[in-house]
Write a protein that holds these residues in place. Structure first.
Motif, short mmCIF file in Angstrom:
data_model
loop_
_atom_site.label_atom_id
_atom_site.label_comp_id
_atom_site.label_asym_id
_atom_site.label_seq_id
_atom_site.Cartn_x
_atom_site.Cartn_y
_atom_site.Cartn_z
N PHE A 248 0.79 -1.36 0.05
CA PHE A 248 -0.15 0.09 0.04
C PHE A 248 0.76 1.17 -0.09
O PHE A 248 0.15 2.37 0.12
N ALA B 205 -6.88 2.01 5.80
CA ALA B 205 -7.00 0.83 5.11
C ALA B 205 -5.75 -0.16 5.73
O ALA B 205 -6.24 -1.50 6.00
N GLN B 206 -4.74 0.35 5.87
CA GLN B 206 -3.63 -0.81 6.32
C GLN B 206 -3.86 -1.16 7.86
O GLN B 206 -3.67 -2.30 8.14
N VAL C 26 -6.99 -1.48 9.09
CA VAL C 26 -7.84 -2.45 9.00
C VAL C 26 -7.64 -3.75 8.63
O VAL C 26 -8.01 -4.77 9.16
N CYS C 27 -6.72 -3.74 7.39
CA CYS C 27 -6.31 -5.05 6.88
C CYS C 27 -5.39 -5.72 8.03
O CYS C 27 -5.32 -6.88 8.03
N LEU C 28 -4.54 -4.89 8.67
CA LEU C 28 -3.68 -5.84 9.66
C LEU C 28 -4.53 -6.38 10.77
O LEU C 28 -4.10 -7.35 11.29
N CYS D 159 -7.56 -7.33 10.82
CA CYS D 159 -8.39 -8.49 10.18
C CYS D 159 -7.41 -9.60 9.98
O CYS D 159 -7.84 -10.87 10.30
N LEU D 160 -5.96 -9.56 9.32
CA LEU D 160 -5.23 -10.36 9.13
C LEU D 160 -4.67 -11.04 10.54
O LEU D 160 -4.42 -12.22 10.69
N VAL E 119 3.24 -9.85 8.33
CA VAL E 119 2.06 -9.22 7.45
C VAL E 119 2.50 -7.82 7.26
O VAL E 119 2.48 -7.15 6.42
N LEU F 72 2.56 -5.21 4.17
CA LEU F 72 1.54 -4.20 4.29
C LEU F 72 2.10 -2.69 4.41
O LEU F 72 1.59 -1.71 3.93
#
Length: 152
Positions: A2, A15-16, A18-20, A22-23, A78, A82
């Motif tokens: 990203f 966004a980073q 939220v992605c982190l 969730c993962l 991750v 990310l």
């Protein structure tokens, strides 16, 4: 992944995060299902968010602790892809664990177990330091230059 040219992009940062998050919970769920799942009759969110399950006095508690540590190692991996910057790894790791603390507060109240605090602060340190080390290693790689140059 990203990383962009703009220095300040709040939507990218959100966004980073939220992605982190969730993962991280996906990896925690995977490790909990592998390590804790065979030991209990029913898996639930208690193993994710209740501080009472993080205990050193039972074998299931040790499996929860191992799952948290394995998830922090996976989270470090991750973060390398990310965030891509060693200087941001601690910020994102701390944000992840602060959000996790707030979710735990909503789920089961203030974590009064010393074990919970030690495990989560150690998980934060493992994630931040390992991801910084991996990012610095990645940032210091040589840039591949083609064997043949074009005649421009």
């Amino acid at each position: 992944m990203f990383y962009g040219a703009a220095a300040w992009d709040p939507w990218l940062i959100v966004a980073q995060i939220v992605c982190l998050q969730c993962l991280y919970y996906l990896s925690l769920g995977l490790f909990l299902s592998i390590l804790v799942g065979p030991r209990v009759s029913k898996m639930s969110l208690v193993y994710f968010f209740d501080f009472a399950t993080v205990t050193a006095s039972a074998a299931t508690g040790w499996c929860v602790i191992a799952s948290i540590f394995l998830s922090s190692i996976a989270g470090a991996g991750v973060l390398v892809y990310l965030v891509e910057r060693a200087s941001k790894c601690f910020d994102f790791s701390a944000t992840l664990y602060i959000i996790h603390l707030f979710i735990c507060l909503l789920y089961g109240g203030w974590p009064s177990s010393v074990t919970w605090w030690v495990v989560n602060i150690t998980g934060l340190a493992v994630m931040a330091l390992l991801s910084e080390c991996l990012c610095m290693k990645r940032e210091s790689r040589d840039i591949p230059v083609g064997r043949y140059r074009s005649n421009v």
